[in-house]
Design an enzyme around this catalytic site. Structure first.
Site: not given
Ligand code: C5P
Length: 306
Positions: A13, A143
């Site tokens: 994406k 995502d």
């Molecule tokens: O959800 P995911 O594991 O992909 O997120 C990885 C990191 O990215 C989270 O631990 C956080 O630090 C950051 N993040 C965030 N806000 C979001 C998505 C991700 O701060 N909406």
């Protein structure tokens, strides 16, 4: 005849818009984003294993080098979650054929996890709806639900609450790849540091972008590209500014760091422009690789049964 395995194709994406709110107490940021799935795919094969060996993960493909094949891989965790949730026989062989850049801001790891969810659903004939799959996907990462959904969609909350966007047209992208990835938490952290002391409001949908998508106007989409994480990604990786300059000097409709980067995505008018920009970026010496891909495309989809 009972199926032995399935192959699921899952897209990468780009974020056409990424608005980031303040840091919440749970360590996440409220975002409002617009995703577009692009025709650069990982193929995820999920098969019943040969013996009681548990989950066995293997990787091949142009971007597989260095990606762990153990329980730290999000695809492995997706399989473990499904096995537990639906009390399935824990005996699966999973193969990831990777073409999406790793840690590139293009949801490559999320795509693999989405492929495993959709693959297990098909293999065990669980009959889960898209909504159910997206809900499980949200437990794995912000995502992952979009990797299930595909197309063009708004993501709210952590980016995991997906609403499809009706749009027209197809879009030609040129992706400038970096030699090494950026950590998503590190980029969010840098964003917080750069905005320290500022009053950050809740993220909003970008109206100009929504209008451009409804009209299928690629030039207007290019002008409306925006990403609140771009300054942070460029701060951690200053060379990205040079990459952006090359593409914009060349006459791209727009250029943007995709998600948390470091991939830079340029939107151009047609296939010929895409080819020319590919040559220009390659010759510039500021990128590690260049890929062309069009969008939007489908989300996680079974393309073969074995
Ligand atoms: O959800 P995911 O594991 O992909 O997120 C990885 C990191 O990215 C989270 O631990 C956080 O630090 C950051 N993040 C965030 N806000 C979001 C998505 C991700 O701060 N909406």
């Amino acid at each position: 005849m009972k199926i032995k395995g399935v192959v699921v194709r899952v897209p990468g994406k780009v974020n056409l818009h990424l608005g980031v709110g303040p840091l919440d107490p749970d360590g996440y940021h409220e975002v409002t984003t617009i995703f577009q799935a692009i025709a650069l795919y990982d193929d995820v094969t999920v098969k019943f294993g040969a013996s009681e060996t548990g989950i066995v993960l293997a990787l091949t493909g142009s971007t597989a080098a260095g990606v762990p094949a153990d329980s730290t891989n999000l695809a492995y965790r997706a399989a473990a979650l499904m096995i537990e949730r639906y009390s399935l026989t824990p005996d699966l062989s999973i193969h990831l054929k990777k073409e999406i850049p790793v840690a590139g801001g293009m949801a490559g790891g999320s795509a693999d996890a989405a492929g495993v969810l959709a693959g297990i659903d098909a293999l065990f004939e669980l009959g889960l709806s898209r909504d159910e799959l997206e809900r499980i996907a949200a437990e794995l990462g912000s995502d992952v639900p979009f990797s299930i959904a595909g197309g063009i969609a708004i993501g709210r909350g952590r980016g995991d609450q997906i609403t499809p966007v009706l749009s027209r047209g197809s879009y030609h992208w040129v992706l400038a790849l970096a030699g090494s990835g950026l950590s998503t938490p590190a980029v969010y952290g840098e964003c917080d540091r750069l905005r320290e002391g500022l009053d950050i409001s809740r993220p909003q949908v970008n109206d100009a972008m929504m209008q451009a998508l409804r009209a299928g106007d690629a030039q207007a989409v290019g002008s409306a590209l925006s990403n609140d994480l771009q300054a942070a990604a460029c701060s951690l990786r200053p060379a990205l500014r040079l990459v952006l300059d090359v593409g914009m000097d060349y006459g791209a409709y727009g250029g943007i760091v995709s998600g948390s980067g470091p991939t830079v995505a340029f939107l151009v008018s047609d296939e010929e422009k895409a080819l020319d920009l590919t040559v220009a970026l390659s010759a510039s010496g500021v990128v590690a690789g260049v890929i062309r891909a069009s969008g939007p495309t489908h989300g996680a989809r079974v393309i073969e049964t074995l």
